[in-house]
Write a protein that holds these residues in place. Structure first.
Motif, PDB file in Angstrom:
ATOM      1  N   TYR A  75       0.834  -1.204   0.000  1.00 47.70           N
ATOM      2  CA  TYR A  75       0.000   0.000   0.000  1.00 47.70           C
ATOM      3  C   TYR A  75       0.873   1.260   0.000  1.00 47.70           C
ATOM      4  O   TYR A  75       0.562   2.253  -0.669  1.00 47.70           O
ATOM      5  N   LEU A  76       1.973   1.206   0.735  1.00 55.27           N
ATOM      6  CA  LEU A  76       2.920   2.330   0.745  1.00 55.27           C
ATOM      7  C   LEU A  76       3.467   2.557  -0.663  1.00 55.27           C
ATOM      8  O   LEU A  76       3.570   3.703  -1.129  1.00 55.27           O
ATOM      9  N   TYR A  77       3.830   1.475  -1.350  1.00 56.28           N
ATOM     10  CA  TYR A  77       4.371   1.573  -2.711  1.00 56.28           C
ATOM     11  C   TYR A  77       3.347   2.194  -3.657  1.00 56.28           C
ATOM     12  O   TYR A  77       3.681   3.077  -4.455  1.00 56.28           O
ATOM     13  N   ARG A  78       2.101   1.750  -3.579  1.00 55.19           N
ATOM     14  CA  ARG A  78       1.056   2.312  -4.446  1.00 55.19           C
ATOM     15  C   ARG A  78       0.841   3.794  -4.166  1.00 55.19           C
ATOM     16  O   ARG A  78       0.675   4.604  -5.094  1.00 55.19           O
ATOM     17  N   THR A  79       0.867   4.148  -2.885  1.00 54.92           N
ATOM     18  CA  THR A  79       0.645   5.548  -2.519  1.00 54.92           C
ATOM     19  C   THR A  79       1.767   6.442  -3.032  1.00 54.92           C
ATOM     20  O   THR A  79       1.515   7.552  -3.533  1.00 54.92           O
ATOM     21  N   ALA A  80       3.004   5.947  -2.931  1.00 54.92           N
ATOM     22  CA  ALA A  80       4.152   6.771  -3.309  1.00 54.92           C
ATOM     23  C   ALA A  80       4.368   6.823  -4.814  1.00 54.92           C
ATOM     24  O   ALA A  80       4.539   7.911  -5.385  1.00 54.92           O
ATOM     25  N   PHE A  81       4.347   5.669  -5.484  1.00 59.67           N
ATOM     26  CA  PHE A  81       4.802   5.625  -6.868  1.00 59.67           C
ATOM     27  C   PHE A  81       3.681   5.501  -7.896  1.00 59.67           C
ATOM     28  O   PHE A  81       3.946   5.577  -9.095  1.00 59.67           O
ATOM     29  N   LYS A  82       2.464   5.304  -7.433  1.00 58.86           N
ATOM     30  CA  LYS A  82       1.329   5.332  -8.358  1.00 58.86           C
ATOM     31  C   LYS A  82       0.475   6.584  -8.147  1.00 58.86           C
ATOM     32  O   LYS A  82       0.094   7.248  -9.111  1.00 58.86           O
ATOM     33  N   SER A  83       0.208   6.910  -6.890  1.00 56.14           N
ATOM     34  CA  SER A  83      -0.542   8.133  -6.597  1.00 56.14           C
ATOM     35  C   SER A  83       0.361   9.350  -6.462  1.00 56.14           C
ATOM     36  O   SER A  83      -0.123  10.488  -6.416  1.00 56.14           O
ATOM     37  N   LEU A  84       1.692   9.104  -6.345  1.00 55.41           N
ATOM     38  CA  LEU A  84       2.690  10.179  -6.211  1.00 55.41           C
ATOM     39  C   LEU A  84       2.424  11.049  -4.983  1.00 55.41           C
ATOM     40  O   LEU A  84       2.725  12.248  -4.982  1.00 55.41           O
ATOM     41  N   ASP A  85       1.883  10.439  -3.936  1.00 56.91           N
ATOM     42  CA  ASP A  85       1.620  11.147  -2.679  1.00 56.91           C
ATOM     43  C   ASP A  85       2.726  10.772  -1.689  1.00 56.91           C
ATOM     44  O   ASP A  85       2.544   9.952  -0.794  1.00 56.91           O
ATOM     45  N   PHE A  86       3.886  11.383  -1.874  1.00 56.07           N
ATOM     46  CA  PHE A  86       5.065  10.970  -1.118  1.00 56.07           C
ATOM     47  C   PHE A  86       4.975  11.370   0.360  1.00 56.07           C
ATOM     48  O   PHE A  86       5.530  10.688   1.217  1.00 56.07           O
ATOM     49  N   GLY A  87       4.300  12.451   0.667  1.00 54.72           N
ATOM     50  CA  GLY A  87       4.157  12.849   2.061  1.00 54.72           C
ATOM     51  C   GLY A  87       3.351  11.834   2.841  1.00 54.72           C
ATOM     52  O   GLY A  87       3.726  11.428   3.946  1.00 54.72           O
ATOM     53  N   TYR A  88       2.224  11.413   2.283  1.00 61.33           N
ATOM     54  CA  TYR A  88       1.385  10.424   2.947  1.00 61.33           C
ATOM     55  C   TYR A  88       2.095   9.075   3.021  1.00 61.33           C
ATOM     56  O   TYR A  88       2.013   8.374   4.031  1.00 61.33           O
ATOM     57  N   ALA A  89       2.834   8.706   1.959  1.00 63.23           N
ATOM     58  CA  ALA A  89       3.597   7.459   1.969  1.00 63.23           C
ATOM     59  C   ALA A  89       4.670   7.482   3.053  1.00 63.23           C
ATOM     60  O   ALA A  89       4.929   6.467   3.719  1.00 63.23           O
ATOM     61  N   SER A  90       5.295   8.633   3.263  1.00 65.08           N
ATOM     62  CA  SER A  90       6.308   8.750   4.325  1.00 65.08           C
ATOM     63  C   SER A  90       5.681   8.584   5.700  1.00 65.08           C
ATOM     64  O   SER A  90       6.269   7.968   6.596  1.00 65.08           O
ATOM     65  N   ALA A  91       4.482   9.122   5.882  1.00 71.39           N
ATOM     66  CA  ALA A  91       3.780   8.939   7.150  1.00 71.39           C
ATOM     67  C   ALA A  91       3.469   7.463   7.388  1.00 71.39           C
ATOM     68  O   ALA A  91       3.623   6.952   8.505  1.00 71.39           O
ATOM     69  N   ILE A  92       3.048   6.753   6.338  1.00 66.60           N
ATOM     70  CA  ILE A  92       2.796   5.310   6.459  1.00 66.60           C
ATOM     71  C   ILE A  92       4.075   4.581   6.855  1.00 66.60           C
ATOM     72  O   ILE A  92       4.069   3.690   7.712  1.00 66.60           O
ATOM     73  N   ALA A  93       5.186   4.975   6.242  1.00 65.37           N
ATOM     74  CA  ALA A  93       6.470   4.326   6.537  1.00 65.37           C
ATOM     75  C   ALA A  93       6.862   4.507   8.000  1.00 65.37           C
ATOM     76  O   ALA A  93       7.316   3.560   8.655  1.00 65.37           O
ATOM     77  N   TRP A  94       6.679   5.713   8.546  1.00 69.07           N
ATOM     78  CA  TRP A  94       7.082   5.954   9.927  1.00 69.07           C
ATOM     79  C   TRP A  94       6.133   5.291  10.919  1.00 69.07           C
ATOM     80  O   TRP A  94       6.565   4.850  11.988  1.00 69.07           O
ATOM     81  N   VAL A  95       4.871   5.175  10.570  1.00 70.80           N
ATOM     82  CA  VAL A  95       3.956   4.401  11.421  1.00 70.80           C
ATOM     83  C   VAL A  95       4.371   2.932  11.428  1.00 70.80           C
ATOM     84  O   VAL A  95       4.339   2.269  12.471  1.00 70.80           O
ATOM     85  N   LEU A  96       4.790   2.432  10.277  1.00 75.15           N
ATOM     86  CA  LEU A  96       5.269   1.050  10.211  1.00 75.15           C
ATOM     87  C   LEU A  96       6.523   0.858  11.066  1.00 75.15           C
ATOM     88  O   LEU A  96       6.669  -0.162  11.742  1.00 75.15           O
ATOM     89  N   VAL A  97       7.415   1.837  11.037  1.00 76.10           N
ATOM     90  CA  VAL A  97       8.619   1.757  11.879  1.00 76.10           C
ATOM     91  C   VAL A  97       8.238   1.653  13.355  1.00 76.10           C
ATOM     92  O   VAL A  97       8.792   0.835  14.103  1.00 76.10           O
ATOM     93  N   ILE A  98       7.282   2.452  13.782  1.00 74.72           N
ATOM     94  CA  ILE A  98       6.842   2.430  15.182  1.00 74.72           C
ATOM     95  C   ILE A  98       6.215   1.076  15.520  1.00 74.72           C
ATOM     96  O   ILE A  98       6.471   0.502  16.588  1.00 74.72           O
ATOM     97  N   ILE A  99       5.397   0.547  14.611  1.00 76.00           N
ATOM     98  CA  ILE A  99       4.763  -0.764  14.838  1.00 76.00           C
ATOM     99  C   ILE A  99       5.815  -1.855  14.958  1.00 76.00           C
ATOM    100  O   ILE A  99       5.741  -2.724  15.843  1.00 76.00           O
ATOM    101  N   VAL A 100       6.808  -1.822  14.076  1.00 78.12           N
ATOM    102  CA  VAL A 100       7.881  -2.820  14.119  1.00 78.12           C
ATOM    103  C   VAL A 100       8.628  -2.748  15.450  1.00 78.12           C
ATOM    104  O   VAL A 100       8.913  -3.781  16.082  1.00 78.12           O
TER     105      VAL A 100
END
Length: 313
Positions: free
Chosen positions: A271-296
């Motif tokens: 979902y992060l990949y689709r958000t960043a490289f298909k929707s080109l919404d890099f800010g929202y994709a970065s937020a998803i990435a950092w939430v994933l880091v916290i979950i991990v």
């Protein structure tokens, strides 16, 4: 005795003596030499690791408005709360994690124990066979599983058809698509964890098992009360690394199912990949990435807390 200094103080004075004009070795120059050797690695780390991490954190607080990035604070993180696709992807990932990691590590532990048995011959060959999937090219691995799980002419359906079972839509049904994904990931990484556990078992003193056998313990009791407790640090390592790998799962759902059907195999990284490289919404994709880091981090800390020895507390 003439010519011999009487104490350590005098000997130290002689050792520290310097000829006229002699200079002390420069500790600062030595450190600079070390930095010269470290510089290539430090530059690569700064460019390809440190900078992207810091940049993604900043980007998670920004949004593109009117063609330019604007500071929006925690708006991207607030957006996550009401995003059903994010919760779907997170739920799918956790379902796969809860089933796949324990199953894979249990199989790896059993196989590693079996390969140490005196009844098994050609142990080196079996170790190689089990480890090969971990180094198999992703494209070849995906092609093999697509051929196996094809709904019309796949090998899996041909095998179960021999027993009178109706063909299964392995990649087109939500339930079986998850089963297929879990099976593929387990097949690929079981041998990797098996090798690690096998190395841990090899470090256990054989006299401990021999003492248990002399006390009347059978093979099952020795495995349960001797091997597993002594292997706990290795098991903890495998649990944490496998958990991180599963939470970051991208290749298998992207190639085998594209996140379908109906989002049943949509993982959080896909979902992060689709958000960043298909929707080109890099800010929202970065937020998803950092939430994933916290979950991990949270899940890893919980696992380490639950699995570590009580003596360490």
């Amino acid at each position: 005795m003439p010519g011999v200094l009487p104490d350590a103080t005098a000997r130290g004075a002689v050792q520290n003596a310097r000829l006229p004009g002699a200079s002390r070795p420069s500790r600062r120059k030595i450190n600079h030499r070390y930095l010269l050797f470290l510089a290539p690695a430090l530059v690569l780390f700064a460019v390809f690791q440190a900078y992207p991490i810091v940049r993604s954190l900043i980007l998670s607080f920004q949004s593109r408005e009117g063609g330019e990035l604007a500071w929006v604070g925690f708006r991207q993180y607030e957006r996550l709360i009401g995003d059903p696709n994010f919760w779907l992807a997170l739920g799918n990932t956790l379902i796969i994690l809860v089933i796949q990691v324990p199953l894979m590590l249990l199989i790896a532990l059993v196989v590693a124990s079996a390969l140490r048995s005196s009844y098994v011959k050609l142990k080196t060959g079996f170790r190689l066979i089990y480890f090969l999937p971990a180094v198999t090219a992703l494209l070849a691995y995906a092609i093999v599983f697509r051929a196996l799980l094809n709904g019309d002419s796949g090998v899996a359906n041909q095998i179960i058809g021999m027993f009178g079972v109706e063909p299964i839509n392995w990649l087109g049904d939500p339930f079986w698509a998850r089963v297929s994904l879990i099976s593929a990931v387990t097949w690929r990484w079981m041998g990797y964890n098996m090798v690690i556990m096998l190395a841990g078992m090899s470090s256990i003193d054989p006299s401990v098992r021999e003492a248990a056998t002399m006390d009347g313990a059978n093979a099952g009791q020795t495995f349960r009360y001797i091997t597993v407790p002594l292997l706990k640090p290795v098991i903890l390592f495998c649990v944490v690394t496998s958990t991180i790998g599963t939470l970051q799962m991208f290749d298998e759902p992207y190639i085998l199912t594209q996140g379908g059907p109906a989002g049943a195999t949509l993982t959080i990284v896909l979902y992060l990949y689709r958000t960043a490289f298909k929707s080109l919404d890099f800010g929202y994709a970065s937020a998803i990435a950092w939430v994933l880091v916290i979950i991990v981090m949270i899940i890893a800390l919980i696992q380490m807390r639950l699995l570590r020895d009580k003596d360490d507390e």
